[in-house]
Design a protein around this motif. Structure first.
Motif, PDB file in Angstrom:
ATOM      1  N   THR A 292       0.121 -11.143   5.100  1.00 20.77           N
ATOM      2  CA  THR A 292      -0.629 -10.164   5.996  1.00 20.77           C
ATOM      3  C   THR A 292      -1.258  -9.115   4.944  1.00 20.77           C
ATOM      4  N   TYR A 294      -3.923  -5.736   4.488  1.00 17.97           N
ATOM      5  CA  TYR A 294      -4.597  -4.655   5.115  1.00 17.97           C
ATOM      6  C   TYR A 294      -5.454  -3.988   3.958  1.00 17.97           C
ATOM      7  N   ALA A 312      -3.783 -11.427   9.100  1.00 12.57           N
ATOM      8  CA  ALA A 312      -2.616 -11.884   9.050  1.00 12.57           C
ATOM      9  C   ALA A 312      -2.482 -13.429   9.538  1.00 12.57           C
ATOM     10  N   SER A 313      -1.865 -14.196   8.378  1.00  8.91           N
ATOM     11  CA  SER A 313      -1.774 -15.794   8.294  1.00  8.91           C
ATOM     12  C   SER A 313      -0.557 -16.300   8.512  1.00  8.91           C
ATOM     13  N   SER A 327      -4.813 -17.729  11.502  1.00  8.42           N
ATOM     14  CA  SER A 327      -5.162 -16.483  10.753  1.00  8.42           C
ATOM     15  C   SER A 327      -5.600 -15.641  12.008  1.00  8.42           C
TER      16      SER A 327
END
Length: 360
Positions: A292, A294, A312-313, A327
């Motif tokens: 992830t 951000y 997020a994958s 994802s």
């Protein structure tokens, strides 16, 4: 029965028994298995006493990449290695950030570089080659597509690509994420994002980021292009063989050119900004990885104000080369700019991407 006949049969039985003993495979104790001292290949021995011949590629995050002659590329936990012998020169990055080169031998918990013993606990990275040649490239491409025809003609396309160059002291990353949708001949989604950064490690946890850059394009968010360039620092909160968690950030300059503007409005805006980022990567199982990222950015309201990019994958390993990638992407712009028609774009964009990845 004659004595001569009995003696002949006894001699034949003894000869047959001796031949059977010599011909039978002999068990070799694991401790007796050793690679040749002089060899044109690198050798690796596991604690289970299995021997592999091939080529040392790189050691990062307590995981050794070894190109085996028989098994192709394998990833070995550093704790599982009993013996490692290099045929050629390797570069070793130590925990004190020094780098030394030479022929490496690690055996029974002891390490030698060109015959000089050192503490194996001080090893941080290993890359094949001398200091000028010691760089390691890795990459991945993931593609997804959906094509429909009939009552609705639609094409959905998504692509992700990542490449990393690592040395014993530095790291370079470049990422691409793009999405395109065409419905009945009309484009309805068309966004592209490119990120890049260069890190220079001054300790195992702390690194300088002399430059980072991002280029973003999304005409449906009324952004012809948005370019950000900055510099900062970073820190690894967790750095283990299964989990990495880092935070980074710094000041930047952001320039935004809008796709369309209302009459009398500015076509572009440039302002100082602040960029903060965190990346978390963990190995959930031996075949499933979770990542992830951000990234948030504070800039002028004309350039979009507060915005963030979150992804997020899950990567599910199908084979040694191919992955199934899932994802979820969330992009937010606090102050989107209205287009020439006065319509204000939505603040949030969500995407769910299914793709197949290829490790390079």
């Amino acid at each position: 029965m004659s004595v001569h006949s009995s003696s002949s049969r006894l001699s034949s039985a003894l000869a047959l028994t001796l031949f059977s003993l010599l011909a039978a495979p002999q068990a070799v104790a694991g401790d007796a298995l050793r690679p040749p001292v002089e060899s044109q290949k690198d050798w690796l021995q596991l604690k289970s006493n299995e021997l592999l011949r091939g080529e040392i590629k790189a050691l990062y995050d307590d995981e050794l990449e070894f190109d085996s002659d028989e098994l192709d590329t394998v990833m070995i936990d550093w704790d599982d290695i009993k013996l490692l012998q290099s045929a050629g020169i390797v570069s070793i990055g130590f925990t004190d950030l020094s780098t030394r080169t030479g022929k490496l031998l690690i055996e029974d918990g002891r390490s030698y570089l060109d015959g000089v013993e050192f503490n194996p606990a001080e090893i941080m990275t290993i890359i094949a080659g001398d200091q000028e040649e010691a760089n390691y490239w890795s990459g991945k491409i993931s593609l997804g597509a959906n094509i429909r025809s009939g009552n609705t003609d639609q094409i959905d396309y998504s692509a992700r690509a990542k490449t990393t160059r690592r040395t014993t002291e530095s790291r370079f990353n470049a990422d691409y994420l793009g999405n395109y949708t065409k419905n009945d001949g009309e484009s309805t989604v068309n966004n592209h994002r490119v990120n890049s950064n260069f890190d220079w490690f001054i300790s195992k946890q702390f690194y300088l980021r002399p430059i980072f850059a991002e280029l973003y394009k999304d005409p449906f968010l009324n952004i012809d292009y948005k370019a950000t360039v900055g510099a900062g620092v970073g820190y690894n909160l967790i750095d283990s063989k299964k989990t990495e968690w880092s935070v980074s950030g710094g000041p930047a300059y952001t320039y935004t050119r809008f796709d369309q503007v209302e009459t009398g409005a500015r076509e572009s805006d440039g302002s100082s900004s602040l960029v903060l980022e965190t990346v978390y990567d963990t190995e959930l199982t031996s075949s499933v990885d979770f990542t992830t990222k951000y990234q948030l950015q504070y800039s002028s309201e004309e350039a979009g104000g507060y915005s963030h990019h979150a992804i997020a994958s899950l990567a599910v390993e199908l084979t040694d080369i191919f992955d199934l990638d899932l994802s979820f992407v969330w992009d937010h712009t606090g102050k989107p700019q209205a287009g020439a028609n006065g319509i204000m774009p939505d603040k949030n964009d969500y995407q769910f991407i299914i793709g197949f990845g290829v490790d390079l």
